[in-house]
Motif scaffolding. Structure first.
Motif, mmCIF file in Angstrom:
data_model
loop_
_atom_site.group_PDB
_atom_site.id
_atom_site.type_symbol
_atom_site.label_atom_id
_atom_site.label_comp_id
_atom_site.label_asym_id
_atom_site.label_seq_id
_atom_site.Cartn_x
_atom_site.Cartn_y
_atom_site.Cartn_z
ATOM 1 N N ASP A 118 0.832 -1.211 0.000
ATOM 2 C CA ASP A 118 0.000 0.000 0.000
ATOM 3 C C ASP A 118 0.863 1.257 0.000
ATOM 4 O OD1 ASP A 118 -2.271 -1.523 -0.050
ATOM 5 O OD2 ASP A 118 -2.678 -1.349 2.103
ATOM 6 N N THR A 119 1.925 1.240 0.808
ATOM 7 C CA THR A 119 2.834 2.387 0.844
ATOM 8 C C THR A 119 3.570 2.530 -0.482
ATOM 9 O OG1 THR A 119 3.143 2.173 3.231
ATOM 10 C CG2 THR A 119 4.819 3.417 2.035
ATOM 11 N N MET A 120 3.982 1.391 -1.047
ATOM 12 C CA MET A 120 4.650 1.419 -2.350
ATOM 13 C C MET A 120 3.748 2.035 -3.416
ATOM 14 S SD MET A 120 7.767 0.151 -2.627
ATOM 15 C CE MET A 120 7.742 -0.332 -4.341
ATOM 16 N N THR A 121 2.482 1.631 -3.415
ATOM 17 C CA THR A 121 1.550 2.148 -4.415
ATOM 18 C C THR A 121 1.339 3.644 -4.234
ATOM 19 O OG1 THR A 121 0.432 0.003 -4.532
ATOM 20 C CG2 THR A 121 -0.773 1.915 -5.363
ATOM 21 N N PHE A 122 1.141 4.090 -2.996
ATOM 22 C CA PHE A 122 0.979 5.519 -2.716
ATOM 23 C C PHE A 122 2.209 6.292 -3.187
ATOM 24 C CE2 PHE A 122 1.867 9.174 0.001
ATOM 25 C CZ PHE A 122 0.688 9.894 -0.084
#
Length: 291
Positions: A168-172
């Motif tokens: 999720d952090t990677m995508t953000f």
């Protein structure tokens, strides 16, 4: 038509910094050095192609195509700095700070940032596309390159070094760091060609999805390619202990995900009345690239 417009973009980029101002000449030289390094010109090409997809003139989109390339180039100069990714090479040549020093490299990035808005907001541009369209396009570029876009994503990237982060952090991070500026490039082409709200939203969707595919392929190439092929050091993500899509998902799942993002980008093109063949081919080429 597109080739002519891309040549006009190149001329505008070169002319903006090919001036003689002796007291500040070094920063002009530094900005021009990075602008003229061999690159794919992904973002300006997208601006011009979306202008055509909205049945507009790619020539009128030239200042906006140049502006997004200036913003992109400034971000690369700053990204290579020792305080950021600390990369010595960019596009097969020494990074800006290795040639001109860190102080001038920072200032060259600042100069490119300002020049982008000068290019979009001149009297000549107001006459060709209208004040409202020019201002709206400049607003989009400002939003997508700022704290809610590229800068926000880069901040997340810097803060994530040396520690494990989830998907999720990677995508953000990558929706900001990589995709946001590509979204801006696509949206500006629509805006200055009179695209309606549905087309502008579709351009944003296309940009987001190919941007994410682009970043995933970048992560794959960082572990499967060579420095000679990429024109920049490979393995730098692992060296900096960064989480990547490859480290989180593995190469095979990453290839599947890049394909899913590309299909979503292609689906977004259905709302356009103009020719989108080149945009479809462009998305597939980015997915299949090897450098």
């Amino acid at each position: 038509m597109l080739t002519d417009s891309l040549q006009q973009v190149e001329s505008l980029l070169r002319d903006t910094f090919s001036v003689s101002v002796p007291p500040a000449q070094k920063v002009y030289d530094a900005a021009l050095y990075s602008l003229m390094l061999p690159g794919k010109r992904v973002r300006p090409t997208l601006t011009l192609l979306f202008a055509q997809a909205c049945c507009g003139s790619s020539a009128h989109a030239v200042p906006f195509a140049a502006a997004v390339e200036m913003i992109h180039t400034y971000s690369l100069i700053h990204d290579d700095l020792p305080a950021m990714d600390d990369d010595d090479f960019r596009r097969g040549q020494p990074s800006n700070h290795r040639v001109f020093g860190e102080d001038i490299a920072i200032l060259a990035g600042d100069a490119l940032h300002s020049a982008a808005y000068t290019a979009m907001l001149s009297d000549a541009v107001f006459l060709s596309v209208g004040v409202e369209s020019a201002a709206r396009a400049a607003y989009v570029l400002s939003e997508k390159s700022g704290i809610r876009g590229m800068v926000g994503g880069q901040t997340t990237d810097v803060m994530s070094e040396g520690r494990h982060v989830g998907i999720d952090t990677m995508t953000f991070m990558d929706e900001g760091k990589t995709a946001a500026l590509i979204e801006a490039a696509c949206m500006m082409g629509c805006i200055v060609s009179g695209g309606d709200s549905g087309q502008i939203a579709a351009a944003e969707s296309y940009g987001r999805h190919i941007g994410m595919a682009f970043q995933i392929i970048d992560d794959i190439l960082d572990v499967t390619s060579t420095t000679e092929e990429l024109g920049k050091p490979v393995g730098s993500d692992a060296e900096n202990r960064k989480s990547t899509y490859v480290s989180l998902l593995g190469i095979e799942r990453c290839r599947q995900l890049a394909d899913e993002y590309t299909r979503s980008a292609l689906d977004a093109l259905s709302v356009f009345e103009g020719d989108t063949t080149s945009l479809a081919e462009f998305a597939l080429q980015l997915r299949d690239r090897r450098k």
